[in-house]
Design a protein around this motif. Sequence first.
Motif, PDB file in Angstrom:
ATOM      1  N   PRO A  60       0.836  -1.204   0.000  1.00  0.00           N
ATOM      2  CA  PRO A  60       0.000   0.000   0.000  1.00  0.00           C
ATOM      3  C   PRO A  60       0.874   1.258   0.000  1.00  0.00           C
ATOM      4  O   PRO A  60       1.829   1.362   0.774  1.00  0.00           O
ATOM      5  N   GLY A  61       0.569   2.178  -0.893  1.00  0.00           N
ATOM      6  CA  GLY A  61       1.320   3.419  -1.000  1.00  0.00           C
ATOM      7  C   GLY A  61       2.593   3.314  -1.824  1.00  0.00           C
ATOM      8  O   GLY A  61       3.224   4.319  -2.110  1.00  0.00           O
ATOM      9  N   ALA A  62       2.996   2.101  -2.195  1.00  0.00           N
ATOM     10  CA  ALA A  62       4.216   1.910  -2.994  1.00  0.00           C
ATOM     11  C   ALA A  62       3.855   1.850  -4.474  1.00  0.00           C
ATOM     12  O   ALA A  62       2.732   1.520  -4.833  1.00  0.00           O
ATOM     13  N   SER A  63       4.817   2.192  -5.318  1.00  0.00           N
ATOM     14  CA  SER A  63       4.559   2.155  -6.755  1.00  0.00           C
ATOM     15  C   SER A  63       5.523   1.240  -7.499  1.00  0.00           C
ATOM     16  O   SER A  63       5.528   1.216  -8.714  1.00  0.00           O
ATOM     17  N   MET A  64       6.356   0.499  -6.756  1.00  0.00           N
ATOM     18  CA  MET A  64       7.328  -0.375  -7.410  1.00  0.00           C
ATOM     19  C   MET A  64       7.177  -1.815  -6.937  1.00  0.00           C
ATOM     20  O   MET A  64       6.812  -2.068  -5.799  1.00  0.00           O
ATOM     21  N   SER A  65       7.481  -2.701  -7.863  1.00  0.00           N
ATOM     22  CA  SER A  65       7.448  -4.117  -7.566  1.00  0.00           C
ATOM     23  C   SER A  65       8.449  -4.809  -8.479  1.00  0.00           C
ATOM     24  O   SER A  65       9.149  -4.158  -9.241  1.00  0.00           O
TER      25      SER A  65
ATOM     26  N   HIS B 235      16.055  -9.503 -13.000  1.00  0.00           N
ATOM     27  CA  HIS B 235      14.633  -9.407 -12.649  1.00  0.00           C
ATOM     28  C   HIS B 235      13.990  -8.296 -13.473  1.00  0.00           C
ATOM     29  O   HIS B 235      14.688  -7.547 -14.162  1.00  0.00           O
ATOM     30  N   LEU B 236      12.682  -8.212 -13.400  1.00  0.00           N
ATOM     31  CA  LEU B 236      11.957  -7.122 -14.033  1.00  0.00           C
ATOM     32  C   LEU B 236      11.534  -6.151 -12.948  1.00  0.00           C
ATOM     33  O   LEU B 236      11.001  -6.557 -11.919  1.00  0.00           O
ATOM     34  N   MET B 237      11.778  -4.878 -13.166  1.00  0.00           N
ATOM     35  CA  MET B 237      11.351  -3.853 -12.230  1.00  0.00           C
ATOM     36  C   MET B 237      10.107  -3.201 -12.813  1.00  0.00           C
ATOM     37  O   MET B 237      10.115  -2.724 -13.946  1.00  0.00           O
ATOM     38  N   LEU B 238       9.015  -3.240 -12.048  1.00  0.00           N
ATOM     39  CA  LEU B 238       7.740  -2.676 -12.478  1.00  0.00           C
ATOM     40  C   LEU B 238       7.472  -1.426 -11.653  1.00  0.00           C
ATOM     41  O   LEU B 238       7.550  -1.463 -10.433  1.00  0.00           O
ATOM     42  N   SER B 239       7.159  -0.344 -12.316  1.00  0.00           N
ATOM     43  CA  SER B 239       6.844   0.881 -11.590  1.00  0.00           C
ATOM     44  C   SER B 239       5.582   1.519 -12.155  1.00  0.00           C
ATOM     45  O   SER B 239       5.333   1.477 -13.351  1.00  0.00           O
ATOM     46  N   GLY B 240       4.777   2.049 -11.244  1.00  0.00           N
ATOM     47  CA  GLY B 240       3.566   2.756 -11.642  1.00  0.00           C
ATOM     48  C   GLY B 240       2.337   1.886 -11.801  1.00  0.00           C
ATOM     49  O   GLY B 240       1.329   2.342 -12.325  1.00  0.00           O
ATOM     50  N   ALA B 241       2.388   0.641 -11.353  1.00  0.00           N
ATOM     51  CA  ALA B 241       1.233  -0.257 -11.454  1.00  0.00           C
ATOM     52  C   ALA B 241       0.890  -0.780 -10.065  1.00  0.00           C
ATOM     53  O   ALA B 241       1.774  -1.185  -9.318  1.00  0.00           O
ATOM     54  N   GLU B 242      -0.378  -0.765  -9.738  1.00  0.00           N
ATOM     55  CA  GLU B 242      -0.838  -1.328  -8.471  1.00  0.00           C
ATOM     56  C   GLU B 242      -1.156  -2.803  -8.702  1.00  0.00           C
ATOM     57  O   GLU B 242      -2.063  -3.130  -9.452  1.00  0.00           O
ATOM     58  N   LEU B 243      -0.409  -3.666  -8.054  1.00  0.00           N
ATOM     59  CA  LEU B 243      -0.586  -5.108  -8.225  1.00  0.00           C
ATOM     60  C   LEU B 243      -1.063  -5.712  -6.917  1.00  0.00           C
ATOM     61  O   LEU B 243      -0.482  -5.466  -5.864  1.00  0.00           O
TER      62      LEU B 243
END
Length: 153
Positions: A39-44, A109-117
């Motif tokens: 919650p509140g984060a934008s990276m995964s 790895h893949l860095m995902l930013s800007g998606a809520e997962l």
Amino acid sequence: MRGGFVKTALRGLLLAAMSVPALASAGLDVEGYARETLPGASMSAAYLTLRNTGNSARSLQRLELPLHGGARVQIHSTVTEGGISRMRPLAALELPPGGEITMAPGGIHLMLSGAELRAGRKVQLRLYFADGEVLEVGLPVRAITDGVHHDHG
């Protein structure tokens, strides 16, 4: 009523079956998962295993999250320099014939930013190869507490 249900079910099975050979015809086997965002984060992060079952080399050039407008996906590697681990973007991933790349925390790895997962859902990932081929895969989203945590902070 029953005939309509059967036709709809058969149509669904046919569409599902048609999507499977796209991966097989590409000479690629792709599997993996993504981590939920806190919650509140934008990276995964997401981790794939890519197997080139074909007879020619493949080059993964870029990726997209097509259902998350504005979200970004980058290929990263983790490099240790002077005892400090740092992530570095990679321009592409090269898969020789018969080769395999397994992404993992602390490595590629893949860095995902800007998606809520959210855990328990799927995220669509689009892969673009140098030969013009585009593949789309659905990755399950796992809870951040499910196994190893990969920190992008």
